[in-house]
Every structure is written in structure tokens, then in C-alpha cells.
Design an enzyme around this catalytic site. Sequence first.
Site, PDB file in Angstrom:
ATOM      1  N   ASP A 143       0.834  -1.207   0.000  1.00 14.35           N
ATOM      2  CA  ASP A 143       0.000   0.000   0.000  1.00 14.35           C
ATOM      3  C   ASP A 143       0.870   1.258   0.000  1.00 14.35           C
ATOM      4  O   ASP A 143       1.779   1.390   0.812  1.00 14.35           O
ATOM      5  CB  ASP A 143      -0.877  -0.068   1.268  1.00 14.35           C
ATOM      6  CG  ASP A 143      -1.738   1.156   1.506  1.00 14.35           C
ATOM      7  OD1 ASP A 143      -1.893   1.975   0.586  1.00 14.35           O
ATOM      8  OD2 ASP A 143      -2.287   1.280   2.629  1.00 14.35           O
TER       9      ASP A 143
ATOM     10  N   HIS B  60      -4.266   4.240   6.672  1.00 14.19           N
ATOM     11  CA  HIS B  60      -3.113   3.839   5.858  1.00 14.19           C
ATOM     12  C   HIS B  60      -1.802   4.205   6.550  1.00 14.19           C
ATOM     13  O   HIS B  60      -1.698   5.232   7.227  1.00 14.19           O
ATOM     14  CB  HIS B  60      -3.174   4.513   4.485  1.00 14.19           C
ATOM     15  CG  HIS B  60      -4.400   4.150   3.702  1.00 14.19           C
ATOM     16  ND1 HIS B  60      -4.445   3.065   2.844  1.00 14.19           N
ATOM     17  CD2 HIS B  60      -5.630   4.714   3.647  1.00 14.19           C
ATOM     18  CE1 HIS B  60      -5.646   2.989   2.302  1.00 14.19           C
ATOM     19  NE2 HIS B  60      -6.386   3.979   2.778  1.00 14.19           N
TER      20      HIS B  60
END
Length: 552
Positions: free
Chosen positions: A192, A365
Site C-alpha cells: 500500500d 493507511h
Amino acid sequence: MAEKLKIIPLGGLNEIGKNMTVYEYGNDMVVVDAGMGFPDDDMYGIDVVIPDFTYLLKNRNRIRGIFITHGHEDHIGSLPYLLRELNVPVYATGMSAGLIRLKLEEHHLLGKTKLVVCQAGDTVKAGRFSVEFIHVNHSIADAVAFAIHTPAGVCIHTGDFKIDPTPISGGMIDLARLGELGRQGVLALLCDSTNVERPGYTKSERSVGNSFNALFQNCDERIIVATFASNVDRIQQIISVAARYGRKVAITGRSMENVLKVSTELGYMSVPDGVLVDISQIKGLPKNKVCVITTGSQGETMSAMTRMAFNTHKQIEIQAGDRVIFSASAVPGNENAIGNVVNELYRKGAEVVDERQGELHVSGHACADELKIIHALIKPKYFIPVHGEQRHLKIHAKLAQDMGMDPRNIVITEIGKVIELGHNGVKVNGTVPAGRVFVDGYGVGDVGAVVLRDRKHLAEDGMIVVVISVSADDGGILSGPDIITRGFIYVKESEGLMEELRTVAMEALEKSQRANHWDWNAIKGDIRDELSGYLFKKTHRNPMILPVIMEV
């Protein structure tokens, strides 16, 4: 000669959303995630954007399973459209499976799909692949990374994640297992990249709870909180704080109601008895005993928050003094929509609180230092940054280099490109069909670039229809030309221009008839060209012109 492992991203590169990656070895394929994206401003009428499934449908007999990292729309949103065409098992953790089940039910696919519920620590055999579920932290419960074991080596696909040492539920990310895999040797890491530009660490979800406590304490007004429906831990914290201060909680917004139903049924959320009430009951309660949790933190047109702000919600009207909390950051591109809602709330006398006034949102995130930890633990031979736009991928590649990785072992690629991993190294070798497929109502893929171009043209310049009736015997004009406009100008105020257009259309028809006689397509083209040129010279506008010639 040994087979090569192929990795083919079909979405999630050079974009945020639409995540989908294919792993292929020999005659076996597994798919990780099947997400959707949201349309750009110039995609008029488009509801959602999904990946191009052409390659998967062509290889349907080789697909051994679809594996889902977590239940966000950008990872599960295109599943129903794919499962209309494919009959393959779907493997997901409990929360993700619950949300997928709702989607399949909505699309009448529930009984036709094998949905297998797994949990962190499980390993699923899928042809020559073994897919291991590894617990990670994210802004939705039950998120996992995958260790995909193949004859060529292990690939780690992180999905969306962060490192949260004090999560609300589910325990900390399984760094021990990631480190163990790193010691054993990892062929490739797909990681990610969303927050790679942000230095440091993402704050824990628990830090938001303290902010809520301060906002609920000593507040005598109604409290309305807008947040992301999928953030179960956030909703849990709001409910817990509301219960602490004796407030009843009402939920509004379809997606919020669905998530609450799934998460409470599956035990991912704990709601004290008597706290939840139906939205219709809050009118009879004192203001300081009410908390409403709603969708619409991004200013979406039909969301409950927007409808409240603009007086179109059936059960709730914003009142002077209401404390409205936006517990979400603005997704890029949504700033204007959110601003419109906030301005309307202020106009009605509400007090608006957002993350600028305190810690009311944390990302799901990992920031740069967390990504460095993952790279240090996993020590992959090859690195493929995913889940990000071009700048995110490039910055993540630079981070990996700073951690000591050979730049020749880092692959920044595009959707549809085939990455081959073998004994001779890594290379991008060939392409498969990939891109964006537009969903408009029930139509999937029937709106393409030409239709979108026409919609853009209509939206910007409007349309003029020229209707003429002619004799089938000799081509003589029986009636018209009649000029009909939509989205161009208001006809009653422009009678002079309409008369001029009739004259131009008549002259173009007569001139073209002499040259082309009965070729109506050529005659229509001449009328269109004459009117277009005349209008641009007169008005500097370029509406779509549709001549209609009817033979009678």
C-alpha cells in the site's frame, strides 16, 4: 524449465480505487480483491467505474479463487459484476464476508456464489497457490494481508494497512508473522502506497475517542456525527461515548444501517442495551439525550447529511444550536461538495466541528515510517508499489531504495502489464486487456468514450434539433424547419436567432438537395455543418445539432 510467476495488476495503479491483482502460475490463477472506483467529474451519468474483466473471463477455467483483503468498496465493489460472469469461490474474513453477502443479496447472486469465511492465521490451498491470511490494522474490522505461497517463492500483498499499537478491536497487526516470513525469504512485496508522502506514523484510532469525549461532555444540544459507514471502530467509539453521557443513538443512511446490522450480528460491535433507537423516535427526546450517526461526510448529493442540511431528510431537520461533527477527512475532489453542506449547516445556525478543531479522524493507511518497518521486516527480493497514483508509487520506490533495495529490483508498472518473476530476475513482459468499464444504471460497459464525449458536449453546449418534413414523392418541403433547443438558450427570449436558424437550415436543405438529391444522410450532414458554422460565428457556442428529416 521452471514455470514463471506472473503478477498482473488490473486496477489500483496510477489511481486510488478499483483494486484488483491477478497472480498466475502455470495453469492456476488467483485474484486478490475486486474493487470499484468513483467516477470523475466529467463522467456524466456514470454511477461507478470497475476494472476490465476481459482477461479473467477468457481464463475463467484457470481461476482457483478470489481473495478479499477487506470490506471497503474499492476492494469489493466490483465483485457482483464479476460474479455475474464467473462462478468461482470467494474467500474473505467474517466482516468482509458479511458486507459481500449484502452485495450479493442485492444483485440476486447469494445462492449462486460460494462464499468461504476465513480468519487470520488460515491458509487456503488454491491450485498451486497457498494463500495465508495475516491480520493487519485498517479503518475497517477484519482486514488482512496475504502471504501467497507459490513454487517460485512467497509474495506478500499487504492490502490497505497501518500499524496501530492500540486498536479498538482485533489486536495489533501481526508483525511477528511478517518478520518470520521475511527471515524465511520473500520473493516480492506488493505494498500500500497511499500515505507514503506523509512522514512519521499514523495515529491510533483510539486517539479519536478522547476528542469525542471532550465534545460530548457538557454539551446540552443535539449531536450529529457524520463519518465513513465502513469504519466500525469509529462508530463503536461514538456509540460508547454517547452511552457514557446518557444519549440515545439513532442511525441514518443506508450504508451505515447495513454496516451496523452486519457488525452487530457478527460480534464486531458491542451496543449497550437500550442505547439504539429508531430515527423516528428522536423528536420526542430532549436535545441533550440525542446523538445521530449519519453518512455523508464527503458531501455526497443523496447522503443523509446532505439531505438534513438542505431540508429534504424525512425525519431530521437541522436546528439552531445542533453540534454537527465531521469525523472524516475530505477525500481529494470532494472539498467543494463538503463546503456546500457546511455552509448550509452554518446558515441554519448549527455549530460545525471538523478535524481542524481536534483529532476527529485518523487515516487507515501507513505513513512513511510504518512503511519502513514493513520493508525492514519483510526484506523482499523484489518490490512492486501498489495502491496509489504515480507520485505515490515513485515516492514509495525511493523509500525502498533508501532502505537499501537495488533499484533494478523495483517495478513501477501500469494496469494490464504482465510482471514475470523467475530465476533470471524480474521483467515486464507483455500486456493483457485492462482499463475502466463504466456502470450506468443496469448497463455495464455499454457507455464508452463516444457516449461520454457526447454527454460532455451536451452538458457544456446543449442541443439543437432541426425537424423537417418532406414529400416522399418529390422531396418537396411539407413543414419546417422547426427548431427545438435544450440546454442552449431560452427560445422565447431569442426569437430573432431562431428565425435566422430556420432560414439557414432551409437554405442548406435546398442547396444540398440540388447536389445530393435523395441522399438524406449527406443532406443532414450539410444542414449540420451550415448551422454549426453560423452558430459559432454568431454566438461562439458549439451545441450538438441533430437534423431530423421525415419523409411523408
